[in-house]
Design an enzyme around this catalytic site. Structure first.
Site, PDB file in Angstrom:
ATOM      1  N   HIS A 148       0.439  -0.799  -0.863  1.00 57.65           N
ATOM      2  CA  HIS A 148       1.877  -1.023  -1.070  1.00 57.65           C
ATOM      3  C   HIS A 148       2.739  -0.195  -0.118  1.00 57.65           C
ATOM      4  O   HIS A 148       3.913  -0.517   0.112  1.00 57.65           O
ATOM      5  CB  HIS A 148       2.252  -0.700  -2.516  1.00 57.65           C
ATOM      6  CG  HIS A 148       3.360  -1.550  -3.050  1.00 57.65           C
ATOM      7  ND1 HIS A 148       4.458  -1.903  -2.289  1.00 57.65           N
ATOM      8  CD2 HIS A 148       3.556  -2.127  -4.267  1.00 57.65           C
ATOM      9  CE1 HIS A 148       5.275  -2.648  -3.014  1.00 57.65           C
ATOM     10  NE2 HIS A 148       4.750  -2.806  -4.211  1.00 57.65           N
ATOM     11  N   SER A 149       2.203   0.870   0.451  1.00 55.65           N
ATOM     12  CA  SER A 149       2.986   1.670   1.390  1.00 55.65           C
ATOM     13  C   SER A 149       3.258   0.913   2.685  1.00 55.65           C
ATOM     14  O   SER A 149       4.192   1.242   3.424  1.00 55.65           O
ATOM     15  CB  SER A 149       2.255   2.986   1.710  1.00 55.65           C
ATOM     16  OG  SER A 149       1.002   2.718   2.311  1.00 55.65           O
TER      17      SER A 149
END
Length: 481
Positions: free
Chosen positions: A147-148
């Site tokens: 998700h980063s």
């Protein structure tokens, strides 16, 4: 100690880039997005290797890994690396002929991927190719992305930039049409601008106060949907259902609302049905219980202006600059889960709440707090802030608009797109993704809290059918009048 010094020397001689504020909050190895592409043809591994080599690895985040920079208080940074695409494409060795229930196998396979933390020693993405026919597709690609790297809207835009139209194989996919302001919007602003600013200011103060109370101590009522963030263990199950986009549009047009209002209303109705089934007693007793519940969701709001697909394609083809990544805010959305005789009330309530959120600056303030906290208190404080938000609410919710026309991904015509983001301490993550005439309901649930995710999914589908029937009754009534 030696390893730290070696890493320091590597970072000093390598171009590095710090993580954005939201990427900091989502930097845990357990925070990632799982996307499933259903294809109308069998998967060709070579086509994926060539396609990724020509597109995705030219996007900086896909050719970088996350490292700890010991020169800067141990904060994570992006470091470009050389990679082999083959190492990121997984084709499991399976005896497909022995699999009796392909749909169940795919559900279990996806859930298994969701329970394995990301390998942080390499670029944070991988493709799993399954040449297995299911009830909805001839083959599948299951993509796991940390998700980063980006939020749902960013990743959807980037994947669309890798796709081409079925009707014109050389043409990029068109951006989804943005809502245009009316021609007289300037006159409208001049006429009611002062009153509008008062509303914005007052609403922002109220909603921001609720946000800070949630960070400090305000928790949801304990309910069958709410996990236990203190135990630190989550066993994920990922399920989805496909519904008709036309049904949602029918409700939207009849009720004069947005698609997001309908999806939130359907979610509220489905959750009400599910929660009612979890409590013992008569209908009247269950109604009283539901009336006392405080159930809220952390709803992701895209803060980025529309990014052109052409710009993303140029970024991957020519290395040009394009703003991309995690640029989202979050609003705390109170969910109406009380028993209602009129199913359309769930839609009306969703619209009223969302209209209030739209004129507040809560999402921007949320992002600003994350940015401020990162600058003055560091990444650990940002992670703690995120845990408070997610730990004090019952679920996460998002809606990603997909393409309106059929497309191919690396020469594979797409049948459907499903996806779930696994973040935070909530036991329930609800995500909607549209594709042409379909909308996919995606649930990622912690089975230690919610043991029957398919029941919850079915309740949401049933809620849509009930709301649709009530809408058709409204149309008939208007016609009669």
């Amino acid at each position: 100690m030696k390893a730290e010094k070696v890493m320091e020397r590597e970072i000093e001689t390598t171009p590095i880039e710090p993580l954005s504020p939201m990427s900091h909050m989502l930097s845990s190895p357990n925070f990632f997005i799982v996307i499933t592409f259903g294809f109308k043809t069998r998967c060709n591994r070579s086509a994926f290797v060539d396609g990724i080599n020509n597109t995705l690895i030219n996007a900086p985040r896909f050719s970088s890994k996350m490292e700890i920079n010991y020169k800067k208080k141990g904060e994570p940074v992006w470091i470009p690396v050389k990679l082999r695409v083959d190492d990121h494409i997984i084709v499991p060795d399976l005896e497909y002929s022995n699999i009796q229930n392909p749909d169940q196998f795919v559900e279990d396979y996806t859930s298994n991927i969701a329970n394995i933390p990301m390998d942080m020693s390499k670029p944070l993405w991988e493709f799993h190719l399954l040449n297995m026919k299911t009830s909805k597709a001839e083959s599948l690609a299951i993509v796991k992305i940390h998700h980063s790297i980006g939020d749902g809207m960013s990743l959807m835009s980037l994947l669309l930039a890798c796709s081409r139209k079925i009707s014109d194989p050389d043409a990029l996919v068109s951006n989804t049409t943005a809502t245009k302001k009316p021609a007289d919007s300037m006159a409208w602003w001049l006429f009611v601008g002062f009153w509008f600013m008062i509303r914005v200011t007052f609403t922002t103060i109220v909603e921001f106060s609720k946000l800070m109370l949630t960070v400090c101590f305000l928790e949801d009522t304990k309910n069958p949907l709410m996990g236990n963030p203190s135990d630190g263990f989550q066993s994920w199950k990922v399920v989805h259902r496909i519904i008709s986009f036309e049904d949602v549009k029918l409700i939207k047009d009849t009720m004069n609302m947005k698609v997001n209002d309908v999806l939130l209303g359907m979610t509220q109705a489905g959750l009400s049905r599910y929660l009612s089934s979890k409590y013992d007693g008569s209908t009247a007793e269950k109604k009283k219980i539901l009336e006392k519940l405080r159930v809220r969701g952390a709803v992701a709001i895209n803060l980025r202006p529309a990014t052109k697909i052409e710009d993303l394609a140029d970024m991957m083809a020519k290395g040009s600059k394009c703003r991309w990544g995690n640029f989202i805010g979050t609003v705390i959305f109170p969910l109406w889960v009380k028993s209602e005789k009129d199913p359309l009330e769930y839609i009306r309530r969703a619209k009223a709440t969302m209209d209030r959120k739209k004129i507040s600056l809560e999402a921007f303030f949320f992002y600003g707090i994350i940015k401020f906290t990162l600058k003055f208190f560091g990444g650990k404080a940002v992670e703690a802030f995120g845990k408070r938000i997610f730990g004090h609410t019952s679920l996460a919710f998002s809606n990603v608009k997909g393409p309106d026309e059929e497309i191919s991904f690396f020469h594979h015509p797409i049948s459907y797109i499903a996806g779930s983001a696994l973040v935070g301490a909530q036991a329930l993550n609800i995500h909607f993704i549209s594709y042409v005439d379909k909308i996919v309901i995606n649930l990622a649930v912690d089975t230690t809290t919610i043991q029957d995710p398919n029941r919850l999914c079915d309740d949401m589908v049933e809620a849509l059918e009930i709301i649709k029937s009530a809408t058709q009754g409204e149309i008939f009534h208007k016609t009669e009048v």
